[in-house]
Design a protein around this motif. Structure first.
Motif, PDB file in Angstrom:
ATOM      1  N   ALA A   1       0.826  -1.202   0.000  1.00 52.29           N
ATOM      2  CA  ALA A   1       0.000   0.000   0.000  1.00 52.29           C
ATOM      3  C   ALA A   1       0.864   1.257   0.000  1.00 52.29           C
ATOM      4  N   GLU A   2       1.951   1.241   0.785  1.00 56.16           N
ATOM      5  CA  GLU A   2       2.829   2.405   0.840  1.00 56.16           C
ATOM      6  C   GLU A   2       3.563   2.596  -0.487  1.00 56.16           C
TER       7      GLU A   2
ATOM      8  N   ALA B   1       2.460   1.807  -3.457  1.00 55.86           N
ATOM      9  CA  ALA B   1       1.487   2.365  -4.394  1.00 55.86           C
ATOM     10  C   ALA B   1       1.231   3.841  -4.104  1.00 55.86           C
ATOM     11  N   ARG B   2       1.164   4.216  -2.813  1.00 51.30           N
ATOM     12  CA  ARG B   2       0.935   5.624  -2.447  1.00 51.30           C
ATOM     13  C   ARG B   2       2.070   6.505  -2.966  1.00 51.30           C
ATOM     14  N   GLN B   3       3.307   6.042  -2.779  1.00 43.59           N
ATOM     15  CA  GLN B   3       4.440   6.834  -3.252  1.00 43.59           C
ATOM     16  C   GLN B   3       4.446   6.948  -4.773  1.00 43.59           C
TER      17      GLN B   3
ATOM     18  N   ARG C   1       1.852   6.984  -6.756  1.00 45.95           N
ATOM     19  CA  ARG C   1       0.819   7.950  -7.148  1.00 45.95           C
ATOM     20  C   ARG C   1       1.280   9.379  -6.888  1.00 45.95           C
ATOM     21  N   ARG C   2       2.039   9.586  -5.823  1.00 44.13           N
ATOM     22  CA  ARG C   2       2.562  10.928  -5.536  1.00 44.13           C
ATOM     23  C   ARG C   2       3.484  11.394  -6.658  1.00 44.13           C
TER      24      ARG C   2
ATOM     25  N   ARG D   1      -1.725  -3.339  -8.919  1.00 41.83           N
ATOM     26  CA  ARG D   1      -0.402  -3.410  -8.333  1.00 41.83           C
ATOM     27  C   ARG D   1      -0.143  -4.844  -7.921  1.00 41.83           C
TER      28      ARG D   1
END
Length: 616
Positions: A64-65, A67-69, A71-72, A609
């Motif tokens: 999850a982390e 994927a978050r990075q 997207r940023r 992902r």
């Protein structure tokens, strides 16, 4: 050996070649191949609308982390992809406009590129791209590496002709024109105080160690500060075996100190191993594993192989060590250049007393370094190479952007080549606004990371997984965020680590300010292997490449065999280069094939992902 590479997709060109036996990951924007046995957890893919991203290697965050990075970065919120992934992984990012590739902060993951048939190819190994191009060894790079190894991390040359390296502190950018260039990466600003940095370091070390612990874990327990800290932190999370080398030296208290530490760690089983005679330094140089650059520790090849045998016998699935602690936790004497005048003279007095030299020349050398630009230092070094200027000894001689070259062993042609290669890399003179001490400390991390990269290659070929937590991304960032002048002092051993781990590990881990000295083993090894070393230096390959003047080096060998002190690091570098050149003569070249010869493409579904195990 695990290698990856690929190209940015060029819709107007045919399918690009890739190494025979490689497995393919394909996206709409890039073609990425993997060669070797890649574990599932070392290959991650994230994709989204208009972009695709992969990490290759160890990371310390969950799906999850990651994927978050991603997207940023896709949204333009971060200046580089996945900046907080941890571990030591490469990142490959591709979208309609560009392909970006970057390694880790310590430089244990290097990136290389070349152009073949109008297409920019990238890879994690220079030799495999040389096989694509059909090129050989770059003698200018080799001369520079032998005479001034400090210049190598910032160089755009590689060990092979027509294969470029991405300099440390940069990332590779390939645009729609299929041109590969080095783009700057964000700098870790040294603006944190010691207390803030210590808090960050503690969390980073704990997280990176926890991310690597699995299966049967082992750890170095040398008795020194760095490896003992890693082993003690790991023992808070898992049961593991700590191993200590016993050199059989009466004046070395490593084993006793390691035993005291282990006695306070119930989850750590302590074992010692006496170094056998056949594992002395300079033994077994005919069996050094071939790496894609000369391995600085080649003279320790027999011991490394024996040590890895011990780890395999224990069933180790991951082995932790303290490598890199010296370069990330403190700096070289160049830190003195960043000090205000009052503290400078206090520290210079301390070093003068420790080294039994006058303090004033140390302080003056620090002030000269503070006022000298990297470009000027580079020009001075080139003159020293050409003119074979003898090196200045002592602490004052160590305070330079580039260490004094040992020129007298090398031919005039090699010195001229090294000077030319050095001056042709003028683009690496930037120091990102850092003061001299901080810039040199960062360069030392990159140099050690490059060394560690080869250690990892050796371990991998011996069937082992080695982890160096001090060289992971989050730990390096935590350390470099503190000015080197704050984390280095003659009056305290590694104050950043001391403050980070106070109360977290046994006091015996942190009280020791010395480490065992194994120099005597090197001289024993030279004496034991004198005949083999003479044979190695008889008509050596380094002389055939017009690099080495053999006579002074054979004289150095005889002095060392007689117990006379010599520059061991430089002597070892010559031998490492010699055995590497011989290994290149017998290295199995990689055959590159056109994609039409294989039908194993497995595109990833859009918008998902996944952890990906490469398809074959």
């Amino acid at each position: 050996m695990r290698i990856f590479g690929g190209t940015k997709r060029d819709m107007g060109a045919g399918l690009p070649p890739r190494p025979e036996g490689s497995r393919l990951l394909e996206s709409p924007y890039a073609t990425l191949w993997l060669l070797g046995d890649w574990p599932r957890h070392q290959v991650h893919v994230v994709d989204g609308p208009g972009w695709w991203c992969a990490t290759l290697g160890e990371i310390a965050v969950d799906d999850a982390e990651l994927a978050r990075q991603a997207r940023r970065f896709a949204a333009g919120l971060d200046p580089e992809p996945l900046p907080d992934r941890g571990g030591n992984a490469h990142v490959v990012w591709a979208d309609d406009a560009k392909l970006l590739m970057c390694g880790d902060r310590a430089g244990t993951g290097l990136d290389f590129h070349t152009v073949h048939d109008g297409l920019a190819h990238f890879a994690s190994s220079p030799s495999i791209l040389a096989d694509l191009r059909g090129t050989g060894i770059d003698d200018l790079w080799l001369a520079l590496r032998l005479i001034s190894p400090d210049a190598i991390p910032g160089a755009t040359r590689s060990a092979f002709d027509d294969v470029a390296a991405v300099p440390a502190g940069s990332m590779l950018l390939i645009d729609d024109r299929q041109i590969g260039t080095a783009a700057p990466r964000p700098v870790v600003e040294p603006d944190a105080g010691l207390a803030e940095g210590a808090t960050a370091l503690r969390g980073a070390l704990e997280g990176e160690i926890r991310a690597r612990l699995s299966g049967t874990a082992t750890a170095d327990l040398s008795g020194g500060l760095d490896s003992s800290s890693v082993a003690a932190l790991a023992a808070r999370t898992a049961t593991l075996t700590g191993l200590t080398l016993d050199a059989g030296q009466v004046d070395n208290d490593d084993v006793a100190h390691a035993a005291r530490i282990a006695s306070q760690l119930p989850s750590l089983r302590h074992e010692t191993r006496l170094i056998p005679g056949e594992a002395l330094p300079y033994s077994g140089l005919e069996d050094v594993v071939v790496t894609d650059e000369p391995w600085p520790d080649a003279v320790l090849s027999a011991r490394t192989r024996w040590w890895h045998d011990q780890l395999r016998a224990l069933g180790s699935t991951v082995h932790l060590n303290g490598d890199g602690g010296d370069v990330v936790l403190a700096g070289s004497l160049a830190y003195l250049a960043d000090l205000p005048i009052g503290r400078l003279f206090d520290e210079a007095r301390g070093w003068g007393q420790l080294r039994a030299v006058a303090p004033l020349p140390i302080a003056l050398a620090a002030q000269r370094l503070a006022g000298q630009s990297p470009a000027r230092a580079r020009r001075k070094l080139a003159r020293e190479m050409r003119q074979a200027v003898p090196g200045r000894r002592g602490p004052a001689g160590q305070m330079r952007w580039y260490r004094q070259p040992l020129t007298q062993w090398f031919t005039a042609g090699a010195r001229a080549d090294a000077a030319y290669a050095l001056l042709s890399e003028a683009g690496s003179d930037h120091h990102d606004g850092l003061r001299a001490g901080d810039a040199i400390a960062r360069a030392n991390v990159w140099a050690f990371g490059r060394h560690q990269r080869l250690d990892q290659q050796i371990a991998e070929q011996h069937g082992l997984s080695i982890a160096a937590p001090f060289l992971t991304d989050t730990v390096v960032r935590a350390c470099l965020s503190v000015p080197v002048a704050a984390r280095t002092s003659v009056h305290a051993a590694k104050p950043l680590l001391q403050q980070a781990l106070a109360g977290q590990v046994p006091d015996d881990v942190l009280v020791r300010s010395t480490k065992g000295n194994y120099t005597a083993l090197h001289y024993r090894g030279i004496q034991h292997n004198r005949r083999a070393l003479r044979d190695l230096l008889h008509r050596p390959r380094v002389a055939e490449h017009d690099l080495l003047d053999v006579a002074p080096v054979t004289g150095v060998l005889e002095r060392a065999a007689g117990g006379i002190e010599i520059p061991l690091a430089a002597f070892g570098d010559v031998l490492a280069t010699e055995v590497w050149l011989r290994g290149q003569e017998h290295r199995r070249r990689t055959r590159w094939i056109r994609q039409e010869e294989h039908r194993d493409v497995h595109p990833l579904p859009a918008g998902r992902r996944r952890d990906v195990h490469a398809h074959s």
